[in-house]
Design an enzyme around this catalytic site. Structure first.
Site, PDB file in Angstrom:
ATOM      1  N   GLU A 237       0.836  -1.281  -0.129  1.00 38.64           N
ATOM      2  CA  GLU A 237       0.030  -0.045   0.166  1.00 38.64           C
ATOM      3  C   GLU A 237       0.816   1.232  -0.047  1.00 38.64           C
ATOM      4  O   GLU A 237       0.605   2.194   0.812  1.00 38.64           O
ATOM      5  CB  GLU A 237      -1.023   0.119   1.131  1.00 38.64           C
ATOM      6  CG  GLU A 237      -1.953  -1.087   1.160  1.00 38.64           C
ATOM      7  CD  GLU A 237      -2.697  -1.314   2.565  1.00 38.64           C
ATOM      8  OE1 GLU A 237      -2.805  -0.338   3.313  1.00 38.64           O
ATOM      9  OE2 GLU A 237      -3.403  -2.327   2.545  1.00 38.64           O
ATOM     10  N   GLU A 348      -6.204 -10.668  -1.378  1.00 37.66           N
ATOM     11  CA  GLU A 348      -7.022 -10.567  -0.227  1.00 37.66           C
ATOM     12  C   GLU A 348      -8.456 -10.375  -0.453  1.00 37.66           C
ATOM     13  O   GLU A 348      -9.199  -9.486   0.004  1.00 37.66           O
ATOM     14  CB  GLU A 348      -6.686  -9.295   0.681  1.00 37.66           C
ATOM     15  CG  GLU A 348      -5.140  -8.960   0.868  1.00 37.66           C
ATOM     16  CD  GLU A 348      -4.634  -7.855   1.842  1.00 37.66           C
ATOM     17  OE1 GLU A 348      -5.655  -7.229   2.302  1.00 37.66           O
ATOM     18  OE2 GLU A 348      -3.603  -7.831   1.671  1.00 37.66           O
TER      19      GLU A 348
END
Ligand code: G3I
Length: 434
Positions: A237, A348
Protein backbone atom coordinates in the site's frame (compact mmCIF):
# COMPACT_ATOMS: atom_id res chain seq x y z
CA UNK A 1 -28.26 -17.21 9.07
CA UNK A 2 -31.38 -18.15 7.17
CA UNK A 3 -34.09 -20.05 9.05
CA UNK A 4 -34.05 -23.78 8.54
CA UNK A 5 -30.53 -23.88 7.16
CA UNK A 6 -29.17 -25.91 10.00
CA UNK A 7 -31.47 -28.77 9.07
CA UNK A 8 -30.26 -28.97 5.48
CA UNK A 9 -27.74 -31.71 5.90
CA UNK A 10 -28.19 -33.48 2.59
CA UNK A 11 -27.26 -32.24 -0.83
CA UNK A 12 -30.34 -30.92 -2.56
CA UNK A 13 -29.64 -32.15 -6.03
CA UNK A 14 -32.33 -31.68 -8.60
CA UNK A 15 -32.28 -34.25 -11.40
CA UNK A 16 -33.29 -32.81 -14.73
CA UNK A 17 -34.27 -35.22 -17.46
CA UNK A 18 -32.87 -33.41 -20.42
CA UNK A 19 -33.92 -36.05 -22.98
CA UNK A 20 -37.15 -35.86 -24.90
CA UNK A 21 -39.46 -38.83 -24.57
CA UNK A 22 -40.75 -39.92 -27.95
CA UNK A 23 -44.25 -41.40 -28.02
CA UNK A 24 -45.08 -43.52 -31.10
CA UNK A 25 -48.41 -41.85 -31.77
CA UNK A 26 -49.83 -42.15 -35.33
CA UNK A 27 -48.98 -39.22 -37.55
CA UNK A 28 -46.11 -38.07 -35.30
CA UNK A 29 -42.37 -38.49 -35.77
CA UNK A 30 -41.05 -41.99 -35.17
CA UNK A 31 -37.78 -42.37 -33.17
CA UNK A 32 -35.15 -44.60 -34.73
CA UNK A 33 -31.88 -44.41 -32.88
CA UNK A 34 -30.97 -40.75 -32.77
CA UNK A 35 -32.86 -39.74 -35.88
CA UNK A 36 -36.49 -38.73 -36.10
CA UNK A 37 -38.10 -39.97 -39.31
CA UNK A 38 -41.25 -38.61 -40.87
CA UNK A 39 -43.91 -41.33 -41.26
CA UNK A 40 -44.72 -41.66 -44.98
CA UNK A 41 -48.30 -40.76 -45.88
CA UNK A 42 -48.74 -43.85 -48.18
CA UNK A 43 -48.37 -47.07 -46.15
CA UNK A 44 -46.66 -50.10 -47.84
CA UNK A 45 -48.96 -53.05 -48.53
CA UNK A 46 -48.84 -55.76 -45.88
CA UNK A 47 -48.33 -59.17 -47.56
CA UNK A 48 -48.14 -61.43 -44.49
CA UNK A 49 -50.06 -61.23 -41.27
CA UNK A 50 -47.90 -60.08 -38.43
CA UNK A 51 -46.95 -62.96 -36.05
CA UNK A 52 -49.16 -63.06 -32.97
CA UNK A 53 -47.39 -63.07 -29.63
CA UNK A 54 -47.97 -66.27 -27.67
CA UNK A 55 -47.57 -64.54 -24.32
CA UNK A 56 -48.42 -61.06 -23.34
CA UNK A 57 -45.43 -58.86 -24.01
CA UNK A 58 -43.43 -57.54 -21.05
CA UNK A 59 -44.29 -53.96 -20.35
CA UNK A 60 -41.89 -51.81 -22.36
CA UNK A 61 -41.90 -48.93 -19.83
CA UNK A 62 -38.13 -48.86 -19.54
CA UNK A 63 -37.53 -48.58 -23.27
CA UNK A 64 -40.22 -45.98 -23.80
CA UNK A 65 -39.09 -43.75 -20.93
CA UNK A 66 -35.36 -44.03 -21.47
CA UNK A 67 -33.80 -40.60 -21.78
CA UNK A 68 -31.82 -39.99 -24.92
CA UNK A 69 -29.28 -37.62 -23.33
CA UNK A 70 -27.23 -37.96 -20.15
CA UNK A 71 -28.86 -36.91 -16.94
CA UNK A 72 -27.73 -33.45 -15.88
CA UNK A 73 -27.49 -32.72 -12.16
CA UNK A 74 -27.80 -29.16 -10.97
CA UNK A 75 -27.19 -28.21 -7.36
CA UNK A 76 -30.02 -26.41 -5.60
CA UNK A 77 -28.85 -26.50 -1.98
CA UNK A 78 -25.91 -24.21 -1.45
CA UNK A 79 -25.77 -24.44 2.34
CA UNK A 80 -23.89 -27.65 3.00
CA UNK A 81 -22.51 -28.39 6.45
CA UNK A 82 -18.83 -29.05 5.97
CA UNK A 83 -18.92 -30.96 9.27
CA UNK A 84 -21.29 -33.60 7.88
CA UNK A 85 -20.52 -33.84 4.19
CA UNK A 86 -17.61 -33.92 1.86
CA UNK A 87 -17.45 -30.97 -0.45
CA UNK A 88 -15.24 -30.34 -3.48
CA UNK A 89 -11.86 -28.77 -2.79
CA UNK A 90 -11.21 -25.30 -4.22
CA UNK A 91 -7.46 -25.84 -4.45
CA UNK A 92 -8.02 -29.13 -6.26
CA UNK A 93 -10.57 -27.59 -8.63
CA UNK A 94 -8.24 -24.74 -9.60
CA UNK A 95 -4.96 -26.66 -9.51
CA UNK A 96 -4.27 -26.17 -13.22
CA UNK A 97 -4.70 -22.41 -12.86
CA UNK A 98 -3.50 -21.09 -9.48
CA UNK A 99 -3.07 -22.02 -5.85
CA UNK A 100 -5.98 -21.08 -3.59
CA UNK A 101 -5.08 -19.44 -0.32
CA UNK A 102 -6.64 -18.38 2.92
CA UNK A 103 -5.77 -15.60 5.34
CA UNK A 104 -6.02 -16.81 8.91
CA UNK A 105 -5.45 -15.63 12.41
CA UNK A 106 -3.66 -17.79 14.98
CA UNK A 107 -7.06 -18.37 16.63
CA UNK A 108 -8.45 -20.10 13.53
CA UNK A 109 -5.89 -22.85 14.02
CA UNK A 110 -7.01 -23.47 17.60
CA UNK A 111 -10.26 -24.88 16.20
CA UNK A 112 -9.94 -28.47 14.97
CA UNK A 113 -13.01 -28.26 12.74
CA UNK A 114 -11.68 -25.18 10.98
CA UNK A 115 -8.27 -26.79 10.70
CA UNK A 116 -9.78 -29.77 8.88
CA UNK A 117 -11.66 -27.55 6.47
CA UNK A 118 -8.56 -25.45 5.81
CA UNK A 119 -6.50 -28.53 4.99
CA UNK A 120 -9.18 -29.84 2.66
CA UNK A 121 -9.69 -26.57 0.80
CA UNK A 122 -6.49 -24.55 0.61
CA UNK A 123 -2.85 -24.95 -0.41
CA UNK A 124 -1.63 -21.45 0.46
CA UNK A 125 -1.90 -19.45 3.68
CA UNK A 126 -1.37 -15.86 4.74
CA UNK A 127 -1.04 -14.63 8.32
CA UNK A 128 -3.76 -11.99 8.78
CA UNK A 129 -1.77 -10.03 11.37
CA UNK A 130 0.85 -12.29 12.92
CA UNK A 131 3.74 -11.45 10.59
CA UNK A 132 3.31 -7.69 10.54
CA UNK A 133 5.87 -5.34 12.09
CA UNK A 134 3.74 -4.56 15.15
CA UNK A 135 3.59 -8.29 15.89
CA UNK A 136 7.31 -8.97 15.36
CA UNK A 137 9.10 -5.89 16.74
CA UNK A 138 9.98 -6.43 20.40
CA UNK A 139 10.51 -2.99 21.96
CA UNK A 140 11.66 -4.19 25.37
CA UNK A 141 14.33 -6.44 23.89
CA UNK A 142 15.27 -3.80 21.33
CA UNK A 143 15.95 -1.37 24.17
CA UNK A 144 17.96 -3.89 26.16
CA UNK A 145 19.69 -5.94 23.45
CA UNK A 146 19.34 -4.03 20.17
CA UNK A 147 21.40 -1.25 18.68
CA UNK A 148 20.36 2.07 17.17
CA UNK A 149 20.35 0.56 13.70
CA UNK A 150 19.20 -2.99 14.52
CA UNK A 151 15.95 -3.83 16.32
CA UNK A 152 15.23 -7.14 18.03
CA UNK A 153 12.35 -9.28 16.80
CA UNK A 154 10.25 -12.00 18.34
CA UNK A 155 8.39 -14.58 16.26
CA UNK A 156 6.04 -15.98 18.88
CA UNK A 157 3.02 -14.57 17.05
CA UNK A 158 3.61 -16.45 13.80
CA UNK A 159 5.59 -19.54 14.87
CA UNK A 160 2.46 -21.70 15.25
CA UNK A 161 1.14 -20.79 11.81
CA UNK A 162 4.49 -21.42 10.12
CA UNK A 163 4.77 -24.73 11.97
CA UNK A 164 1.26 -25.71 10.83
CA UNK A 165 2.18 -24.95 7.21
CA UNK A 166 5.40 -26.92 7.43
CA UNK A 167 3.69 -29.95 8.98
CA UNK A 168 0.92 -30.01 6.40
CA UNK A 169 2.77 -29.02 3.25
CA UNK A 170 0.94 -25.71 2.85
CA UNK A 171 2.86 -22.82 1.33
CA UNK A 172 2.76 -19.37 2.88
CA UNK A 173 2.62 -15.83 1.49
CA UNK A 174 4.76 -13.74 3.84
CA UNK A 175 2.64 -10.71 4.74
CA UNK A 176 4.03 -8.09 5.04
CA UNK A 177 7.52 -6.61 5.38
CA UNK A 178 7.20 -2.85 4.80
CA UNK A 179 3.82 -1.19 5.41
CA UNK A 180 2.86 2.24 6.77
CA UNK A 181 0.16 0.63 8.93
CA UNK A 182 0.63 -1.78 11.83
CA UNK A 183 4.19 -0.59 12.40
CA UNK A 184 4.86 1.20 15.69
CA UNK A 185 5.93 4.85 15.53
CA UNK A 186 8.80 4.22 17.96
CA UNK A 187 10.48 2.17 15.23
CA UNK A 188 11.16 5.45 13.36
CA UNK A 189 12.40 7.42 16.39
CA UNK A 190 15.84 8.08 17.82
CA UNK A 191 16.50 5.67 20.67
CA UNK A 192 13.25 3.86 19.77
CA UNK A 193 11.55 6.47 21.91
CA UNK A 194 7.81 6.30 22.41
CA UNK A 195 7.62 9.77 23.98
CA UNK A 196 5.63 12.65 22.51
CA UNK A 197 8.79 14.68 21.89
CA UNK A 198 10.54 11.80 20.09
CA UNK A 199 12.60 12.73 17.02
CA UNK A 200 12.82 10.83 13.72
CA UNK A 201 16.10 9.04 13.00
CA UNK A 202 18.05 10.04 9.88
CA UNK A 203 17.35 8.46 6.48
CA UNK A 204 20.63 6.50 6.81
CA UNK A 205 19.73 5.00 10.18
CA UNK A 206 16.21 4.15 9.00
CA UNK A 207 17.59 2.40 5.93
CA UNK A 208 19.80 0.31 8.20
CA UNK A 209 16.86 -0.51 10.45
CA UNK A 210 14.81 -1.49 7.42
CA UNK A 211 17.55 -3.73 6.05
CA UNK A 212 18.12 -5.36 9.43
CA UNK A 213 14.39 -5.88 9.91
CA UNK A 214 13.95 -7.54 6.48
CA UNK A 215 17.11 -9.61 6.96
CA UNK A 216 16.03 -10.93 10.35
CA UNK A 217 12.51 -11.83 9.23
CA UNK A 218 13.75 -13.67 6.16
CA UNK A 219 16.66 -15.39 7.91
CA UNK A 220 14.48 -16.61 10.76
CA UNK A 221 11.62 -17.83 8.57
CA UNK A 222 13.84 -19.43 5.94
CA UNK A 223 16.09 -21.25 8.38
CA UNK A 224 13.44 -22.33 10.90
CA UNK A 225 10.78 -23.26 8.34
CA UNK A 226 12.71 -23.88 5.13
CA UNK A 227 10.66 -23.94 1.95
CA UNK A 228 7.42 -22.76 3.59
CA UNK A 229 7.22 -19.15 2.40
CA UNK A 230 6.99 -18.96 -1.39
CA UNK A 231 6.14 -15.26 -1.79
CA UNK A 232 6.69 -12.09 0.22
CA UNK A 233 4.59 -8.95 0.19
CA UNK A 234 7.70 -6.79 0.36
CA UNK A 235 5.91 -3.44 0.24
CA UNK A 236 2.23 -2.95 0.97
CA UNK A 237 0.00 0.00 0.00
CA UNK A 238 2.71 2.54 -0.86
CA UNK A 239 0.61 4.25 -3.56
CA UNK A 240 -1.97 6.93 -2.75
CA UNK A 241 -2.44 9.26 -5.71
CA UNK A 242 -3.65 12.59 -4.41
CA UNK A 243 -1.07 12.83 -1.64
CA UNK A 244 1.00 15.17 -3.84
CA UNK A 245 3.94 12.96 -4.75
CA UNK A 246 4.69 13.09 -8.52
CA UNK A 247 4.72 9.29 -8.75
CA UNK A 248 1.54 8.88 -6.74
CA UNK A 249 3.29 7.69 -3.59
CA UNK A 250 1.54 7.65 -0.22
CA UNK A 251 2.94 10.56 1.77
CA UNK A 252 0.68 11.71 4.56
CA UNK A 253 0.41 8.65 6.76
CA UNK A 254 3.60 6.89 5.69
CA UNK A 255 6.51 7.27 8.08
CA UNK A 256 8.56 5.17 5.67
CA UNK A 257 8.14 7.88 3.03
CA UNK A 258 8.62 10.73 5.48
CA UNK A 259 11.82 9.39 7.06
CA UNK A 260 13.50 7.72 4.06
CA UNK A 261 11.95 9.36 0.99
CA UNK A 262 10.14 8.00 -2.07
CA UNK A 263 12.86 5.45 -2.83
CA UNK A 264 12.10 3.46 0.34
CA UNK A 265 10.22 1.07 -1.98
CA UNK A 266 13.25 0.49 -4.20
CA UNK A 267 15.44 -0.07 -1.14
CA UNK A 268 12.97 -2.49 0.45
CA UNK A 269 12.92 -4.62 -2.69
CA UNK A 270 16.72 -4.42 -2.96
CA UNK A 271 17.12 -5.74 0.60
CA UNK A 272 14.40 -8.33 0.15
CA UNK A 273 16.10 -9.74 -2.95
CA UNK A 274 19.42 -9.79 -1.10
CA UNK A 275 18.10 -11.99 1.73
CA UNK A 276 15.31 -13.99 0.07
CA UNK A 277 15.78 -17.59 -0.93
CA UNK A 278 16.30 -17.74 -4.70
CA UNK A 279 12.94 -19.41 -5.39
CA UNK A 280 10.90 -16.94 -3.29
CA UNK A 281 8.80 -14.44 -5.24
CA UNK A 282 8.77 -10.76 -4.25
CA UNK A 283 5.47 -8.85 -4.51
CA UNK A 284 4.17 -5.31 -4.38
CA UNK A 285 0.66 -5.47 -2.86
CA UNK A 286 -2.11 -2.85 -2.83
CA UNK A 287 -5.87 -2.25 -2.59
CA UNK A 288 -8.22 -0.53 -5.09
CA UNK A 289 -5.75 -1.45 -7.81
CA UNK A 290 -8.50 -1.09 -10.43
CA UNK A 291 -8.72 2.70 -9.88
CA UNK A 292 -7.09 4.14 -13.02
CA UNK A 293 -4.73 6.60 -11.26
CA UNK A 294 -3.61 3.94 -8.81
CA UNK A 295 -3.28 1.31 -11.52
CA UNK A 296 -1.04 3.58 -13.61
CA UNK A 297 1.17 4.45 -10.62
CA UNK A 298 1.51 0.77 -9.69
CA UNK A 299 2.49 -0.22 -13.24
CA UNK A 300 5.10 2.56 -13.30
CA UNK A 301 6.52 1.54 -9.93
CA UNK A 302 6.51 -2.16 -10.78
CA UNK A 303 8.30 -1.56 -14.09
CA UNK A 304 10.96 0.47 -12.31
CA UNK A 305 11.62 -2.20 -9.69
CA UNK A 306 11.51 -4.84 -12.40
CA UNK A 307 14.31 -3.06 -14.25
CA UNK A 308 16.30 -3.33 -11.03
CA UNK A 309 15.58 -7.08 -11.07
CA UNK A 310 13.95 -7.07 -7.66
CA UNK A 311 10.23 -7.80 -8.16
CA UNK A 312 8.34 -10.88 -9.37
CA UNK A 313 4.71 -9.99 -8.90
CA UNK A 314 1.89 -7.59 -8.18
CA UNK A 315 -0.71 -8.31 -5.52
CA UNK A 316 -4.26 -7.13 -6.19
CA UNK A 317 -5.84 -7.19 -2.73
CA UNK A 318 -9.40 -7.22 -4.14
CA UNK A 319 -11.52 -6.15 -1.19
CA UNK A 320 -14.47 -5.50 -3.50
CA UNK A 321 -18.10 -4.51 -3.15
CA UNK A 322 -21.25 -6.04 -4.62
CA UNK A 323 -21.29 -3.67 -7.58
CA UNK A 324 -18.03 -1.72 -7.33
CA UNK A 325 -15.64 -2.06 -9.04
CA UNK A 326 -17.07 -3.15 -12.36
CA UNK A 327 -15.51 -6.38 -13.52
CA UNK A 328 -14.42 -4.49 -16.64
CA UNK A 329 -12.21 -2.25 -14.53
CA UNK A 330 -10.97 -5.27 -12.61
CA UNK A 331 -10.11 -6.96 -15.90
CA UNK A 332 -8.29 -3.90 -17.24
CA UNK A 333 -6.08 -3.72 -14.15
CA UNK A 334 -5.37 -7.44 -14.18
CA UNK A 335 -4.41 -7.34 -17.86
CA UNK A 336 -2.23 -4.24 -17.47
CA UNK A 337 -0.41 -5.82 -14.53
CA UNK A 338 0.07 -9.03 -16.47
CA UNK A 339 1.46 -7.07 -19.43
CA UNK A 340 4.42 -6.06 -17.26
CA UNK A 341 5.47 -9.70 -17.44
CA UNK A 342 5.09 -10.10 -13.67
CA UNK A 343 2.91 -12.65 -11.89
CA UNK A 344 -0.34 -11.49 -10.33
CA UNK A 345 -1.70 -12.72 -7.01
CA UNK A 346 -5.25 -11.90 -5.93
CA UNK A 347 -4.11 -11.53 -2.34
CA UNK A 348 -7.06 -10.54 -0.14
CA UNK A 349 -10.33 -11.37 -1.86
CA UNK A 350 -13.66 -10.68 -0.14
CA UNK A 351 -16.99 -9.10 -1.16
CA UNK A 352 -18.47 -6.61 1.27
CA UNK A 353 -22.07 -7.86 1.38
CA UNK A 354 -24.14 -6.36 4.21
CA UNK A 355 -27.24 -8.54 4.01
CA UNK A 356 -27.89 -12.23 4.50
CA UNK A 357 -31.17 -12.67 2.68
CA UNK A 358 -31.35 -15.70 0.40
CA UNK A 359 -31.53 -13.36 -2.56
CA UNK A 360 -28.46 -11.32 -1.66
CA UNK A 361 -26.36 -14.34 -0.75
CA UNK A 362 -27.20 -15.73 -4.18
CA UNK A 363 -26.21 -12.43 -5.82
CA UNK A 364 -22.92 -12.65 -3.97
CA UNK A 365 -22.51 -16.20 -5.29
CA UNK A 366 -23.03 -14.87 -8.81
CA UNK A 367 -20.41 -12.16 -8.32
CA UNK A 368 -17.89 -14.69 -7.06
CA UNK A 369 -18.70 -16.90 -10.04
CA UNK A 370 -18.28 -14.06 -12.51
CA UNK A 371 -14.96 -13.11 -10.98
CA UNK A 372 -13.55 -16.64 -11.10
CA UNK A 373 -15.01 -17.09 -14.58
CA UNK A 374 -13.20 -13.93 -15.65
CA UNK A 375 -9.90 -15.17 -14.19
CA UNK A 376 -10.30 -18.47 -16.01
CA UNK A 377 -11.14 -16.84 -19.34
CA UNK A 378 -8.27 -14.38 -19.18
CA UNK A 379 -5.86 -17.16 -18.29
CA UNK A 380 -7.20 -19.47 -20.99
CA UNK A 381 -6.56 -16.66 -23.47
CA UNK A 382 -3.09 -15.84 -22.11
CA UNK A 383 -4.17 -12.37 -21.05
CA UNK A 384 -3.47 -12.79 -17.36
CA UNK A 385 -0.83 -14.53 -15.33
CA UNK A 386 -2.59 -15.24 -12.03
CA UNK A 387 -0.68 -17.71 -9.87
CA UNK A 388 -2.58 -17.42 -6.58
CA UNK A 389 -6.02 -16.39 -5.36
CA UNK A 390 -6.33 -15.87 -1.58
CA UNK A 391 -9.56 -15.34 0.37
CA UNK A 392 -9.17 -12.83 3.21
CA UNK A 393 -10.68 -14.99 5.93
CA UNK A 394 -12.44 -18.33 6.37
CA UNK A 395 -15.87 -17.56 7.82
CA UNK A 396 -18.01 -14.42 7.63
CA UNK A 397 -18.01 -13.84 11.36
CA UNK A 398 -14.19 -13.73 11.47
CA UNK A 399 -13.81 -11.23 8.61
CA UNK A 400 -11.99 -7.95 9.27
CA UNK A 401 -15.06 -6.29 7.68
CA UNK A 402 -17.36 -7.64 10.34
CA UNK A 403 -17.05 -4.87 12.90
CA UNK A 404 -20.84 -4.44 13.04
CA UNK A 405 -21.58 -8.19 12.89
CA UNK A 406 -23.61 -7.71 9.71
CA UNK A 407 -21.15 -8.53 6.93
CA UNK A 408 -21.18 -11.70 4.81
CA UNK A 409 -18.09 -11.39 2.60
CA UNK A 410 -16.60 -14.90 2.47
CA UNK A 411 -17.27 -18.45 1.24
CA UNK A 412 -18.33 -20.06 4.54
CA UNK A 413 -20.71 -18.92 7.27
CA UNK A 414 -20.08 -19.11 11.00
CA UNK A 415 -21.58 -22.62 11.17
CA UNK A 416 -18.91 -23.79 8.72
CA UNK A 417 -21.55 -24.23 6.04
CA UNK A 418 -20.83 -23.44 2.43
CA UNK A 419 -22.55 -20.37 0.98
CA UNK A 420 -23.57 -19.78 -2.65
CA UNK A 421 -20.28 -17.83 -2.81
CA UNK A 422 -18.36 -21.10 -2.35
CA UNK A 423 -20.17 -22.78 -5.22
CA UNK A 424 -19.74 -19.64 -7.32
CA UNK A 425 -15.97 -19.81 -6.79
CA UNK A 426 -16.16 -23.38 -8.12
CA UNK A 427 -18.15 -22.22 -11.18
CA UNK A 428 -20.93 -24.61 -10.11
CA UNK A 429 -23.76 -24.94 -12.66
CA UNK A 430 -26.34 -24.18 -9.97
CA UNK A 431 -25.12 -20.58 -9.65
CA UNK A 432 -26.20 -18.51 -12.63
CA UNK A 433 -23.63 -16.17 -14.14
CA UNK A 434 -26.16 -13.36 -14.56
O1 G3I B 1 -3.97 -6.74 18.88
C1 G3I B 1 -4.98 -5.83 19.36
C2 G3I B 1 -5.51 -6.30 20.68
O2 G3I B 1 -4.47 -6.27 21.62
C3 G3I B 1 -6.67 -5.41 21.08
O3 G3I B 1 -7.24 -5.89 22.26
C4 G3I B 1 -7.75 -5.38 19.99
C5 G3I B 1 -8.90 -4.43 20.33
O4 G3I B 1 -9.51 -3.92 19.16
O5 G3I B 1 -7.16 -4.94 18.80
C6 G3I B 1 -6.11 -5.79 18.35
O6 G3I B 1 -5.59 -5.30 17.18
C7 G3I B 1 -6.40 -5.44 16.02
C8 G3I B 1 -5.65 -6.29 15.02
O7 G3I B 1 -6.36 -6.33 13.80
C9 G3I B 1 -5.40 -7.70 15.50
O8 G3I B 1 -6.61 -8.34 15.73
C10 G3I B 1 -6.68 -4.06 15.47
O9 G3I B 1 -7.52 -3.35 16.36
C11 G3I B 1 -7.35 -4.17 14.11
O10 G3I B 1 -7.44 -2.88 13.53
C12 G3I B 1 -6.52 -5.05 13.21
O11 G3I B 1 -7.19 -5.16 11.98
C13 G3I B 1 -6.43 -5.72 10.93
C14 G3I B 1 -6.18 -4.70 9.84
O12 G3I B 1 -5.48 -5.31 8.76
C15 G3I B 1 -5.37 -3.53 10.34
O13 G3I B 1 -5.00 -2.71 9.31
C16 G3I B 1 -7.22 -6.88 10.37
O14 G3I B 1 -7.37 -7.89 11.35
C17 G3I B 1 -6.50 -7.44 9.15
O15 G3I B 1 -7.31 -8.42 8.54
C18 G3I B 1 -6.26 -6.31 8.16
O16 G3I B 1 -5.60 -6.81 7.03
C19 G3I B 1 -5.28 -5.85 6.02
C20 G3I B 1 -4.07 -6.36 5.29
O17 G3I B 1 -3.03 -6.67 6.17
C21 G3I B 1 -3.61 -5.37 4.24
N1 G3I B 1 -4.69 -5.00 3.36
C22 G3I B 1 -5.93 -4.57 3.99
C23 G3I B 1 -6.40 -5.62 4.99
C24 G3I B 1 -7.72 -5.21 5.58
O18 G3I B 1 -7.60 -4.03 6.31
Amino acid sequence: MQPGRLGWKKNGVCVLLAGILVLGAAGCGEKNGDETKITPSVQPEITEPAPQPTEPAEPTRAAAAEPTEPVKEVRTNFYVSTLDEEIPSLSEAWKDYFSVGIALTANDLRNELKEELILQQFNSMTCGNEMKADALLDRAKTLSEGTENCPVLSFKSCDGMLQFCMEHGIKMRGHTLVWHSQVPEWFFMEGYSNQKDAVFVSREVMLERMENYIRQVMEYVNTTYPGVVYAWDVVNEAIAPGDGDPDGMRVEDSLWYQVIGADFVDKAFEYARKYADPEQKLFYNDFNTYEPAKRLAIVKLANRIKEQGNIDGIGMQSHIGMSYPSLDDFETALCKFSETGLEVHITELDINLDSNTEEDLMKEGKRYKRLFFLLKNLMDNNKANVTNVTLWGLTDDGSWLNKDGKRYPLLFNQLLETKPAFWGALLDDGIPLY
